[in-house]
Design an enzyme around this catalytic site. Sequence first.
Site, PDB file in Angstrom:
ATOM      1  N   ASP A 126     -46.787  -7.809 -34.315  1.00  0.00           N
ATOM      2  CA  ASP A 126     -45.521  -8.395 -34.338  1.00  0.00           C
ATOM      3  C   ASP A 126     -45.925  -9.735 -34.731  1.00  0.00           C
ATOM      4  O   ASP A 126     -46.906 -10.388 -34.567  1.00  0.00           O
ATOM      5  CB  ASP A 126     -44.839  -8.626 -32.857  1.00  0.00           C
ATOM      6  CG  ASP A 126     -43.377  -8.446 -33.019  1.00  0.00           C
ATOM      7  OD1 ASP A 126     -42.526  -7.931 -32.523  1.00  0.00           O
ATOM      8  OD2 ASP A 126     -42.863  -9.278 -33.794  1.00  0.00           O
ATOM      9  N   SER A 163     -40.322   0.024 -33.398  1.00  0.00           N
ATOM     10  CA  SER A 163     -38.768  -0.355 -33.576  1.00  0.00           C
ATOM     11  C   SER A 163     -38.489  -1.148 -34.778  1.00  0.00           C
ATOM     12  O   SER A 163     -38.363  -2.507 -34.400  1.00  0.00           O
ATOM     13  CB  SER A 163     -38.496  -1.003 -32.021  1.00  0.00           C
ATOM     14  OG  SER A 163     -37.041  -1.302 -32.167  1.00  0.00           O
ATOM     15  N   CYS A 171     -33.628  -3.978 -36.947  1.00  0.00           N
ATOM     16  CA  CYS A 171     -32.126  -3.364 -37.052  1.00  0.00           C
ATOM     17  C   CYS A 171     -31.140  -3.674 -37.855  1.00  0.00           C
ATOM     18  O   CYS A 171     -30.283  -3.096 -38.220  1.00  0.00           O
ATOM     19  CB  CYS A 171     -31.483  -3.078 -35.635  1.00  0.00           C
ATOM     20  SG  CYS A 171     -31.295  -4.704 -34.816  1.00  0.00           S
TER      21      CYS A 171
END
Length: 404
Positions: A38, A80, A83
Amino acid sequence: MFGKKRDPSFTSAVWYSQQDSREIKKSCISAEVVAAVDVNTVANEVYKYNFPSTPLWAKTIEGITLAELNRLSFDMILMSPPCQPFTRIGLQGDVSDPRTNSFLYILDILPRLQRLPKYILLENVKGFETSSARNKLVETLKKCGFKYQEFLLSPTCLGIPNSRLRYFLIAKLQSELFSFQASGQILENFPDQEAKASVKHRVAEGLEKESSFTPPKEEHIEPNSDSDDSSGQCSQKEEFIFKLETAKEMEKKQNQDSDLSIQMLKDFLEKDGEEMSQFFLPPKALLRYAFLLDIVTPSCRRSTCFTKGYGHYVEGTGSVLQTAEDVQLESVFKSVEMLSEEEKLMKLSTLKLRYFTPREIANLHGFPPEFGFPDKITVKQRYRLLGNSLNVHVVAKLISLLTG
């Protein structure tokens, strides 16, 4: 997140590491996380604080070479991706949005790995299922020989009183379909729940408030300073009963609170103490946004989705808690508009409204008691991280389903 096999378990890799090892632990599967990746420095500090022995790569996905990935030799990918390109309130740039570059890089590099992972789990917002990015993902999975199943799931399907509808895809490197596979369908429940029509109906209704509003652009509100809020949009064609809610909306909330398969919020709350004073809504917020708040009590069996703007923005970012349970909400709002500002504030204050604390939101997300934040991480930063997080119980069950 990348995971590696340890006999008889496996290793995993986390890409975009705000999704992390909690889900693997909760799934009761023995695994080693070989890399978490990340670029969010705050998220990385919290990750390292909770998982000090896990290799954490503070770099972009695109900065990882094929050779580096091959050396990891992982069995599972948990990811993930950002978004924003797929949210219904955004520009919906999809694959043309630069924030999808890391995800597209993953799809490009996956077929070129010396050893394909056995399992893949992906999470994103509702809306991803109709995107070009999703189509590219499915195309790549088929090319590599994966079987996959898609879901739209909310924690309510597991009895958790929080609506957080999300898209999930699980993929397995195998020749046979999943035993529960529904080809061409997106399941709205776990396979063992699909026969329960009432549960399926509840998940379908768990639509996120966050997707139906546009956050204010100018007013910024901190806990216990100035605030901003709204919890639901009402149809202009329906008559408001009180608090800008229609009869239909009130009935829906009453039905949710009557669903005994869902736990009460009080099971997830912290004990009251002096430190709670910082979370009470300030006067300005009460006066300006009271009619827009989604107000719940400890005995309620529902709460709206908590977003990264919670405690900073008020409108549409999550429910607030009425701690004065003996006060009737309707009696406060029925006549409040007729009062002077001072009288209005006095009446609204009787509700003793406060934000959910970061720990309480973490509890609703399924984070274990031992999960914590470094002291230097501010309340605002904690809310932002939690708003970008996942429900541990939902992901853990998907991992069990995927590897079972």
